[in-house]
Design a protein around this motif. Structure first.
Motif, PDB file in Angstrom:
ATOM      1  N   LEU A  10       0.826  -1.202   0.000  1.00 17.03           N
ATOM      2  CA  LEU A  10       0.000   0.000   0.000  1.00 17.03           C
ATOM      3  C   LEU A  10       0.864   1.258   0.000  1.00 17.03           C
ATOM      4  CD1 LEU A  10      -2.795  -1.134   2.463  1.00 17.03           C
ATOM      5  CD2 LEU A  10      -3.049  -0.706   0.013  1.00 17.03           C
ATOM      6  N   ASN A  11       1.977   1.222   0.723  1.00 11.75           N
ATOM      7  CA  ASN A  11       2.881   2.380   0.732  1.00 11.75           C
ATOM      8  C   ASN A  11       3.403   2.686  -0.664  1.00 11.75           C
ATOM      9  OD1 ASN A  11       2.665   2.845   3.487  1.00 11.75           O
ATOM     10  ND2 ASN A  11       4.444   1.578   3.995  1.00 11.75           N
ATOM     11  N   LEU A  12       3.613   1.644  -1.467  1.00 17.25           N
ATOM     12  CA  LEU A  12       4.155   1.831  -2.809  1.00 17.25           C
ATOM     13  C   LEU A  12       3.070   2.077  -3.851  1.00 17.25           C
ATOM     14  CD1 LEU A  12       6.838  -1.008  -2.814  1.00 17.25           C
ATOM     15  CD2 LEU A  12       7.291   1.450  -2.896  1.00 17.25           C
ATOM     16  N   ALA A  13       1.888   1.447  -3.647  1.00 14.85           N
ATOM     17  CA  ALA A  13       0.914   1.388  -4.731  1.00 14.85           C
ATOM     18  C   ALA A  13      -0.333   2.239  -4.529  1.00 14.85           C
ATOM     19  CB  ALA A  13       0.482  -0.072  -4.956  1.00 14.85           C
ATOM     20  N   ALA A  14      -0.729   2.483  -3.294  1.00  9.33           N
ATOM     21  CA  ALA A  14      -1.991   3.184  -3.065  1.00  9.33           C
ATOM     22  C   ALA A  14      -1.805   4.685  -3.182  1.00  9.33           C
ATOM     23  CB  ALA A  14      -2.542   2.827  -1.686  1.00  9.33           C
ATOM     24  N   HIS A  15      -2.782   5.332  -3.823  1.00  7.97           N
ATOM     25  CA  HIS A  15      -2.787   6.780  -3.917  1.00  7.97           C
ATOM     26  C   HIS A  15      -3.693   7.335  -2.832  1.00  7.97           C
ATOM     27  CE1 HIS A  15      -1.556   6.787  -8.448  1.00  7.97           C
ATOM     28  NE2 HIS A  15      -0.620   6.325  -7.653  1.00  7.97           N
ATOM     29  N   GLY A  16      -3.398   8.528  -2.375  1.00  5.83           N
ATOM     30  CA  GLY A  16      -4.158   9.099  -1.277  1.00  5.83           C
ATOM     31  C   GLY A  16      -5.628   9.287  -1.565  1.00  5.83           C
ATOM     32  N   ASP A  17      -5.986   9.443  -2.832  1.00  4.17           N
ATOM     33  CA  ASP A  17      -7.385   9.696  -3.179  1.00  4.17           C
ATOM     34  C   ASP A  17      -8.116   8.415  -3.587  1.00  4.17           C
ATOM     35  OD1 ASP A  17      -6.840  10.901  -6.613  1.00  4.17           O
ATOM     36  OD2 ASP A  17      -5.997   9.220  -5.471  1.00  4.17           O
ATOM     37  N   GLU A  18      -7.556   7.239  -3.299  1.00  2.00           N
ATOM     38  CA  GLU A  18      -8.144   5.964  -3.724  1.00  2.00           C
ATOM     39  C   GLU A  18      -8.909   5.331  -2.568  1.00  2.00           C
ATOM     40  OE1 GLU A  18      -5.258   3.459  -5.530  1.00  2.00           O
ATOM     41  OE2 GLU A  18      -6.749   2.804  -6.979  1.00  2.00           O
ATOM     42  N   GLY A  19     -10.230   5.316  -2.629  1.00  2.00           N
ATOM     43  CA  GLY A  19     -11.038   4.768  -1.561  1.00  2.00           C
ATOM     44  C   GLY A  19     -10.951   3.257  -1.494  1.00  2.00           C
ATOM     45  N   ASN A  20     -11.075   2.709  -0.279  1.00  2.00           N
ATOM     46  CA  ASN A  20     -11.077   1.257  -0.049  1.00  2.00           C
ATOM     47  C   ASN A  20      -9.833   0.564  -0.572  1.00  2.00           C
ATOM     48  OD1 ASN A  20     -13.667   1.288   1.158  1.00  2.00           O
ATOM     49  ND2 ASN A  20     -14.624   1.308  -0.869  1.00  2.00           N
ATOM     50  N   ALA A  21      -8.712   1.266  -0.619  1.00  2.00           N
ATOM     51  CA  ALA A  21      -7.492   0.662  -1.166  1.00  2.00           C
ATOM     52  C   ALA A  21      -7.066  -0.543  -0.345  1.00  2.00           C
ATOM     53  CB  ALA A  21      -6.365   1.700  -1.218  1.00  2.00           C
ATOM     54  N   GLU A  22      -7.142  -0.441   0.985  1.00  2.00           N
ATOM     55  CA  GLU A  22      -6.695  -1.553   1.829  1.00  2.00           C
ATOM     56  C   GLU A  22      -7.574  -2.777   1.620  1.00  2.00           C
ATOM     57  OE1 GLU A  22      -5.641  -2.607   6.507  1.00  2.00           O
ATOM     58  OE2 GLU A  22      -6.369  -0.616   5.955  1.00  2.00           O
ATOM     59  N   HIS A  23      -8.887  -2.586   1.555  1.00  3.91           N
ATOM     60  CA  HIS A  23      -9.807  -3.709   1.329  1.00  3.91           C
ATOM     61  C   HIS A  23      -9.554  -4.356  -0.033  1.00  3.91           C
ATOM     62  CE1 HIS A  23     -13.538  -6.021   1.081  1.00  3.91           C
ATOM     63  NE2 HIS A  23     -13.705  -5.486  -0.117  1.00  3.91           N
ATOM     64  N   ASN A  24      -9.446  -3.530  -1.080  1.00  8.02           N
ATOM     65  CA  ASN A  24      -9.269  -4.061  -2.436  1.00  8.02           C
ATOM     66  C   ASN A  24      -7.911  -4.733  -2.595  1.00  8.02           C
ATOM     67  OD1 ASN A  24     -11.799  -3.145  -3.235  1.00  8.02           O
ATOM     68  ND2 ASN A  24     -11.004  -1.136  -3.832  1.00  8.02           N
ATOM     69  N   ALA A  25      -6.890  -4.161  -1.968  1.00  9.52           N
ATOM     70  CA  ALA A  25      -5.563  -4.773  -2.039  1.00  9.52           C
ATOM     71  C   ALA A  25      -5.555  -6.111  -1.311  1.00  9.52           C
ATOM     72  CB  ALA A  25      -4.516  -3.843  -1.439  1.00  9.52           C
TER      73      ALA A  25
ATOM     74  N   CYS B  26      -9.773 -19.748  -8.187  1.00  6.81           N
ATOM     75  CA  CYS B  26      -9.388 -19.518  -6.792  1.00  6.81           C
ATOM     76  C   CYS B  26     -10.539 -18.889  -6.027  1.00  6.81           C
ATOM     77  CB  CYS B  26      -8.145 -18.658  -6.696  1.00  6.81           C
ATOM     78  SG  CYS B  26      -8.220 -17.145  -7.683  1.00  6.81           S
ATOM     79  N   ALA B  27     -11.738 -19.440  -6.221  1.00  7.21           N
ATOM     80  CA  ALA B  27     -12.909 -18.894  -5.551  1.00  7.21           C
ATOM     81  C   ALA B  27     -12.775 -18.927  -4.050  1.00  7.21           C
ATOM     82  CB  ALA B  27     -14.163 -19.675  -5.972  1.00  7.21           C
ATOM     83  N   SER B  28     -11.961 -19.871  -3.540  1.00  8.90           N
ATOM     84  CA  SER B  28     -11.787 -19.986  -2.096  1.00  8.90           C
ATOM     85  C   SER B  28     -11.041 -18.806  -1.510  1.00  8.90           C
ATOM     86  CB  SER B  28     -11.042 -21.272  -1.761  1.00  8.90           C
ATOM     87  OG  SER B  28      -9.750 -21.268  -2.349  1.00  8.90           O
ATOM     88  N   SER B  29     -10.477 -17.955  -2.367  1.00 11.15           N
ATOM     89  CA  SER B  29      -9.686 -16.829  -1.876  1.00 11.15           C
ATOM     90  C   SER B  29     -10.530 -15.838  -1.091  1.00 11.15           C
ATOM     91  CB  SER B  29      -9.008 -16.096  -3.035  1.00 11.15           C
ATOM     92  OG  SER B  29      -9.960 -15.531  -3.884  1.00 11.15           O
ATOM     93  N   GLU B  30     -11.849 -15.844  -1.315  1.00 15.25           N
ATOM     94  CA  GLU B  30     -12.696 -14.909  -0.621  1.00 15.25           C
ATOM     95  C   GLU B  30     -13.056 -15.399   0.763  1.00 15.25           C
ATOM     96  OE1 GLU B  30     -13.719 -11.669  -1.671  1.00 15.25           O
ATOM     97  OE2 GLU B  30     -11.946 -12.264  -2.765  1.00 15.25           O
ATOM     98  N   ALA B  31     -12.747 -16.655   1.046  1.00 11.73           N
ATOM     99  CA  ALA B  31     -13.017 -17.189   2.382  1.00 11.73           C
ATOM    100  C   ALA B  31     -11.951 -16.709   3.329  1.00 11.73           C
ATOM    101  CB  ALA B  31     -13.061 -18.711   2.334  1.00 11.73           C
ATOM    102  N   GLY B  32     -12.277 -16.653   4.572  1.00 17.76           N
ATOM    103  CA  GLY B  32     -11.261 -16.323   5.571  1.00 17.76           C
ATOM    104  C   GLY B  32     -11.252 -14.862   5.903  1.00 17.76           C
ATOM    105  N   GLY B  33     -10.297 -14.473   6.748  1.00 24.31           N
ATOM    106  CA  GLY B  33     -10.278 -13.129   7.303  1.00 24.31           C
ATOM    107  C   GLY B  33      -9.464 -12.174   6.478  1.00 24.31           C
ATOM    108  N   LYS B  34      -9.126 -11.075   7.125  1.00 23.93           N
ATOM    109  CA  LYS B  34      -8.397 -10.019   6.437  1.00 23.93           C
ATOM    110  C   LYS B  34      -6.947 -10.394   6.254  1.00 23.93           C
ATOM    111  CE  LYS B  34     -11.283  -6.379   8.448  1.00 23.93           C
ATOM    112  NZ  LYS B  34     -11.274  -5.173   9.296  1.00 23.93           N
ATOM    113  N   SER B  35      -6.329  -9.834   5.214  1.00 17.75           N
ATOM    114  CA  SER B  35      -4.897 -10.025   4.999  1.00 17.75           C
ATOM    115  C   SER B  35      -4.147  -8.958   5.753  1.00 17.75           C
ATOM    116  CB  SER B  35      -4.573  -9.930   3.512  1.00 17.75           C
ATOM    117  OG  SER B  35      -5.166 -10.982   2.818  1.00 17.75           O
TER     118      SER B  35
END
Length: 202
Positions: free
Chosen positions: A116-131, A193-202
């Motif tokens: 996120l430090n390298l890729a997320a822009h300050g004006d990008e909403g939900n960056a942490e969730h999407n990443a 990789c549908a199972s990727s949505e299972a489980g908690g936060k990264s």
């Protein structure tokens, strides 16, 4: 064998798979459609990108329900995806996932915060969730592996989850599709990789 345009090739491949209703290899597609193996490969990759074809196992391809509907309806394929590199000559140049993929290839080992430090822009909403969603999908598809957590930096913390890039398939960004699958334009492969949505936060 004379080369023909990509749209007729895709129509030919789709017709063969729709008539077969089973998993076929590139060689079988080429022989049945009367085209070269290179044409069969390019046409198949283009159809995968349209969600008309899916790779069921290594080297074996099958038509999807969407593909059957398109073939039956005579949906025109005027232009669009060809081979994996032709299709993505201008890949998601400034998307979050594109920047995340470049950051992964650059660092090799990283935490979600590093990315996120390298890729997320300050004006990008939900960056942490999407990443986090993209990272989980890449783990499930075998592109990333989880490493041992770093030592906790504060009481009660479990430490920071870290990852390593296992499959550096090329510069084009592996794309997270609806349903959670990863399509890799570097190789033309679709990883379930549908199972990727299972489980908690990264």
């Amino acid at each position: 064998m004379a080369e023909i345009g990509n749209a007729p090739v895709q129509h030919a491949v789709l017709a063969v798979l729709s008539a077969s209703r089973r998993c076929l290899t590139i060689e079988e597609l080429a022989d049945t459609a009367g085209i070269s193996r290179r044409q069969a490969w390019n046409g198949t990759v283009g159809l995968i990108a349209r969600d008309y074809v899916v790779r069921r196992e290594r080297g074996c391809y099958e038509v999807t329900e969407e593909g059957l509907v398109a073939h039956t309806a005579g949906t025109p394929l005027k232009s669009g995806p060809a081979g994996p590199l032709e299709r993505c000559r201008k890949p998601q140049a400034n998307t979050l996932n594109g920047r995340l993929w470049r950051a992964m290839r650059m660092k090799g080992k990283f935490s979600l915060g590093d990315l996120l430090n390298l890729a997320a822009h300050g004006d990008e909403g939900n960056a942490e969730h999407n990443a986090g969603r993209y990272v989980r999908a890449l783990v499930a598809a075998g592109y990333l592996t989880e490493l041992r957590r770093a030592k906790p930096d504060r009481p009660g913390s479990n430490g920071v989850k870290r990852y390593a890039l296992l499959r550096n398939s090329g510069p084009l960004t592996p794309m997270l599709r609806r349903g959670g699958d990863i399509y890799d334009p570097n190789t033309g492969e679709l990883h379930s990789c549908a199972s990727s949505e299972a489980g908690g936060k990264s």
